[in-house]
Design an enzyme around this catalytic site. Structure first.
Site, PDB file in Angstrom:
ATOM      1  N   GLY A  17      15.760  59.781  42.903  1.00 57.61           N
ATOM      2  CA  GLY A  17      14.792  60.214  41.905  1.00 57.61           C
ATOM      3  C   GLY A  17      13.723  59.223  41.502  1.00 57.61           C
ATOM      4  O   GLY A  17      13.176  59.320  40.405  1.00 57.61           O
ATOM      5  N   HIS A 109       6.168  64.914  51.892  1.00 52.16           N
ATOM      6  CA  HIS A 109       6.832  64.584  53.158  1.00 52.16           C
ATOM      7  C   HIS A 109       6.497  63.142  53.525  1.00 52.16           C
ATOM      8  O   HIS A 109       5.323  62.747  53.474  1.00 52.16           O
ATOM      9  CB  HIS A 109       6.376  65.529  54.265  1.00 52.16           C
ATOM     10  CG  HIS A 109       7.136  65.320  55.539  1.00 52.16           C
ATOM     11  ND1 HIS A 109       8.422  65.784  55.718  1.00 52.16           N
ATOM     12  CD2 HIS A 109       6.805  64.664  56.685  1.00 52.16           C
ATOM     13  CE1 HIS A 109       8.840  65.440  56.922  1.00 52.16           C
ATOM     14  NE2 HIS A 109       7.876  64.762  57.529  1.00 52.16           N
ATOM     15  N   ASP A 150       7.993  72.400  56.552  1.00 50.72           N
ATOM     16  CA  ASP A 150       6.904  71.419  56.679  1.00 50.72           C
ATOM     17  C   ASP A 150       5.654  72.024  57.317  1.00 50.72           C
ATOM     18  O   ASP A 150       4.807  71.301  57.853  1.00 50.72           O
ATOM     19  CB  ASP A 150       7.342  70.185  57.488  1.00 50.72           C
ATOM     20  CG  ASP A 150       8.430  69.394  56.786  1.00 50.72           C
ATOM     21  OD1 ASP A 150       8.456  69.389  55.542  1.00 50.72           O
ATOM     22  OD2 ASP A 150       9.260  68.782  57.474  1.00 50.72           O
TER      23      ASP A 150
END
Length: 196
Positions: A17, A109, A150
């Site tokens: 995180g 990504h 993606d």
């Protein structure tokens, strides 16, 4: 394009995180753009601890529960979520969520899509593939989420040069620095309608 006066957004996470915390801190005190919920598919994700420390409500939604449209949509409605940010969220996003939030789900990504994307390309797997390919640069991509892994439209990309001597860990660190510097900024631009 969002361009709304106010955006309440959820952050979906699976791991430590650092991006989640960075985003929460970036928007802290904003009256317009507010992280209202952090969702993880893992109960032990440290991202949940980070969010709780910063006063953002959290929820655990397992992979099995993610398939339950009624349960997940009720959770998001309860918190007034209008936008979803994937920050290291590993499960595939179910179609019902993509349909409920058209062009209002974005993913980070850790490579320059369309290179090194698709099934199995996450985290260290991406950086190992970049190293194995002898790439001279890498970077991060922010893109809209579609049913194709993606495969959604690219919103923004940021590049960093690599040296032949860079290890996989070096590559990961260089790319992560881009995430810390640019991901919250790109999100703000999306909310403002600068990116369409």
């Amino acid at each position: 394009m969002v361009n709304a006066d106010k955006v309440n957004f959820a952050i979906f996470v699976s791991g430590g995180g650092t991006n989640c915390e960075n985003i929460i801190r970036y928007f802290k005190g904003s009256e317009r753009f507010r992280p209202v919920l952090v969702v993880s598919n893992k109960a032990d994700a440290y991202a949940l601890v980070r969010a709780e420390r910063l006063g953002v409500p959290t929820a655990v939604v397992t992979r099995q529960q993610l398939a339950d449209e009624e349960q997940v949509m009720a959770l998001l409605r309860e918190h007034g979520v209008g936008f979803v940010v994937l920050a290291g969220f590993l499960p595939l996003v179910p179609d019902y969520l993509i349909e409920a939030f058209p062009r209002r789900i974005v993913n980070l990504h850790p490579a320059l899509l369309p290179k090194f994307g698709g099934k199995g390309m996450w985290g260290h797997h991406v950086h190992e593939a970049v190293k194995a390919a002898g790439e001279r640069e890498t970077g991060m991509t922010v893109h809209y989420v579609t049913p194709v892994c993606d495969g959604g439209d690219i919103i923004a990309q940021f590049h960093v040069a690599l040296a032949a001597s860079d290890s996989t860990d070096d590559i990961a660190e260089k790319e992560h620095q881009l995430e810390m510097a640019y991901f919250p900024l790109v999100l703000e631009q999306i909310f403002l309608g600068i990116h369409s």
